[in-house]
Design an enzyme around this catalytic site. Structure first.
Site, mmCIF file in Angstrom:
data_model
loop_
_atom_site.group_PDB
_atom_site.id
_atom_site.type_symbol
_atom_site.label_atom_id
_atom_site.label_comp_id
_atom_site.label_asym_id
_atom_site.label_seq_id
_atom_site.Cartn_x
_atom_site.Cartn_y
_atom_site.Cartn_z
ATOM 1 N N TYR A 1 0.809 -1.206 0.071
ATOM 2 C CA TYR A 1 0.089 0.001 0.114
ATOM 3 C C TYR A 1 0.936 1.138 -0.121
ATOM 4 O O TYR A 1 1.788 1.312 0.977
ATOM 5 C CB TYR A 1 -1.007 0.040 1.235
ATOM 6 N N ASP B 1 9.542 3.822 -0.788
ATOM 7 C CA ASP B 1 8.437 4.139 0.189
ATOM 8 C C ASP B 1 8.845 4.082 1.653
ATOM 9 O O ASP B 1 8.556 3.080 2.135
ATOM 10 C CB ASP B 1 7.315 3.922 -0.506
ATOM 11 N N LYS C 1 4.116 10.486 7.771
ATOM 12 C CA LYS C 1 4.041 9.889 9.177
ATOM 13 C C LYS C 1 4.928 10.613 10.253
ATOM 14 O O LYS C 1 5.102 11.729 10.629
ATOM 15 C CB LYS C 1 4.047 8.658 9.137
HETATM 16 C C1 LIG Z 1 3.940 2.763 2.950
HETATM 17 C C2 LIG Z 1 2.959 3.690 2.998
HETATM 18 N N1 LIG Z 1 2.735 4.562 1.640
HETATM 19 C C3 LIG Z 1 1.988 5.620 1.677
HETATM 20 C C4 LIG Z 1 1.109 5.717 2.758
HETATM 21 C C5 LIG Z 1 0.012 6.898 2.429
HETATM 22 O O1 LIG Z 1 0.207 7.790 3.503
HETATM 23 P P1 LIG Z 1 -1.034 8.646 3.928
HETATM 24 O O2 LIG Z 1 -2.209 7.946 4.513
HETATM 25 O O3 LIG Z 1 -0.419 9.672 4.686
HETATM 26 O O4 LIG Z 1 -1.590 9.266 2.575
HETATM 27 C C6 LIG Z 1 0.923 4.814 3.944
HETATM 28 C C7 LIG Z 1 -0.162 4.941 4.561
HETATM 29 O O5 LIG Z 1 -0.493 3.969 5.618
HETATM 30 C C8 LIG Z 1 1.797 3.946 3.975
HETATM 31 O O6 LIG Z 1 2.002 2.805 4.631
#
Ligand SMILES: Cc1ncc(COP(=O)(O)O)c(C=O)c1O
Length: 463
Positions: free
Chosen positions: A170, A272, A300
């Site tokens: 995700y 990511d 985060k």
């Molecule tokens: C690995 C990863 N990338 C991107 C995101 C998306 O982040 P956001 O919820 O701040 O849009 C998440 C959200 O949990 C994530 O776990």
């Protein structure tokens, strides 16, 4: 760093007992949180599902939180919990961290938004450059926006449209990455030529032509897909350690080969690090595993509980942004409140000593869980690093999403969550999630977690 082969117990799991315990614990939880139910009923009249984001939907209903301080949170019914959820891995600084709160209050008194650069954006970018070894940074407001910009930049740099991602990962909810997020086992296809599956309604089927998935921890499968799609792939986006299907670390040598293959095929490698960034080491997975990507995406924990995101990039990619060829926009990018929070987070709260403490606290939690698993013979194992960890309810180690789908015992995982919640541990809901520690977590919080886990182990095994 590689994956050690975990050992698990072999206690026979009585499914009737699990069903009965689940019923009893679910009833207990319902009794504990009537005020949350009231708010949920009221919320449903104005928000779909009664929640601001679908990730906040949980069974039996969402727990509404009133306040947090340090490692603790209190719900609207007055229940106090040690917080291992930590806002989906955000609040590593601890709730209402005094450094972050003071910095944000000071900035709030001087104005909250100008849509013009401030000193804070330079200070934070300099610190991210130091931690992640990428020279240039831009800001966003979330992980979703960060990975969206990174995908666009990979396309802009290569003139290619196709993106590769890892099966079962995700990366936020923009079009390019809402493919092969949590597909069913029978939808996956061959591991050397996996099928792409759109995740949910509202995303065009045509996306499956533009985003292809490959299995994690399998550089040969990646090589075979890259050979087949030679000259068409703009970028590979991946979590260097998977953190949305419990925690799956990379096996030895995997990330190095991924790096080599991407370079050989002219593919931009995007790490990511929305979850791993600033949590598993000061410089995230980039530092912990020692492999450099072309782009790193953050959000985060990097922003200390405020809604920020960032993209780190090479000079070559930065040129596409500064020349105006790629349009990286956003009214709130580099917002001064968010920058103040991040500056205090990175420079005052998440110090080298803080990382040493996080690592030590996590070690106690992981080894304590290990001991209980051994004592009760449970078919599961602990996994973790830095501020992150989990107990994985599988009797074999997970290497990738196909393992996760076929080996994880969802019933046990869900029951463990109920035990945590009923024993004062505010735990991330969902079979796929993990805990995130904060610098405020103490030995008392660790013991509280272990006591809850022991109650679960005792009841599940009928000891
Ligand atoms: C690995 C990863 N990338 C991107 C995101 C998306 O982040 P956001 O919820 O701040 O849009 C998440 C959200 O949990 C994530 O776990």
């Amino acid at each position: 760093m590689g994956v050690e082969t975990p050992t698990t117990g072999t206690a026979a799991i009585d499914r009737d007992r699990i069903a009965e315990l689940t019923r009893v614990e679910m009833d207990k939880l319902k009794q504990r949180i009537p005020g949350s139910r009231e708010r949920w009923e009221r919320g449903k009249k104005v928000m779909p599902g009664g929640v601001p984001s679908s990730f906040q939907t949980i069974d039996p209903w969402p727990v509404f939180i009133e306040r947090g301080e340090g490692a603790r949170v209190w719900d609207v019914d007055g229940n106090e919990y040690s917080d291992f959820h930590n806002g989906f891995g955000v609040v590593v600084v601890g709730h209402a961290n005094p450094h972050v709160t003071a910095a944000v209050q000071a900035q709030a008194a001087r104005g909250t938004h100008f849509a013009a650069p401030t000193q804070g954006s330079i200070t934070v970018a300099e610190e991210l450059q130091r931690r992640f070894k990428l020279p240039q940074w831009r800001f966003t407001n979330s992980g979703t926006e960060s990975t969206m910009d990174a995908v666009h930049l990979a396309r802009a740099a290569t003139g290619r449209d196709m993106i590769l991602k890892i099966e079962g990962s995700y990366h936020g909810h923009h079009d390019a990455v809402m493919v092969s997020v949590y597909p069913e086992l029978e939808e996956l296809g061959d591991r050397d030529d996996p099928r792409s599956v759109v995740y949910g309604a509202g995303y065009p089927r045509a996306l499956t032509e533009l985003t292809r998935a490959v299995p994690f921890n399998d550089a040969d499968a990646l090589e075979s897909v890259l050979n087949k799609l030679d000259g068409q792939v703009a970028g590979l986006i991946m979590e260097p350690a998977m953190m949305n299907i419990n925690i799956i670390p990379p096996v030895d040598g995997y990330l190095d080969r991924v790096r080599e293959l991407c370079s050989a095929h002219g593919v931009k490698l995007i790490f990511d690090e929305v979850k791993t960034g600033c949590t598993i080491a000061p410089g995230g997975a980039t530092e912990r595993f020692g492999v450099d990507a072309d782009m790193v995406t953050l959000a985060k924990a990097t922003f200390g509980g405020y809604p920020g995101g960032a993209i780190g990039m090479t000079d070559e990619l930065a040129e596409l942004v500064s020349s105006g060829e790629y349009h990286q926009y956003g009214t709130f990018n580099g917002n001064p409140l968010v920058m103040a929070a991040s500056e205090a987070t990175l420079l005052e709260a998440l110090t080298p000593e803080a990382y040493a403490k996080l690592e030590a606290t996590n070690e106690k939690l992981l080894s304590g869980s290990r001991e209980l698993i051994d004592r009760y013979g449970l078919p599961c194992y602990p996994e973790g690093m830095g501020a992150k960890g989990c107990v994985i309810f599988s009797s074999e180690p997970l290497r990738e999403y196909r393992d996760y789908l076929s080996k994880v015992d969802g019933e046990l995982a869900s029951l463990a969550w109920l035990y945590h919640m009923n024993h004062g541990i505010f735990m991330t809901p969902g079979v796929e999630e993990e805990w995130t520690l904060s610098v405020a977590h103490s030995d008392d919080d660790v013991q509280r977690y272990l006591d809850a886990f022991e109650a679960f182990a005792r009841d599940v095994t009928g000891s």
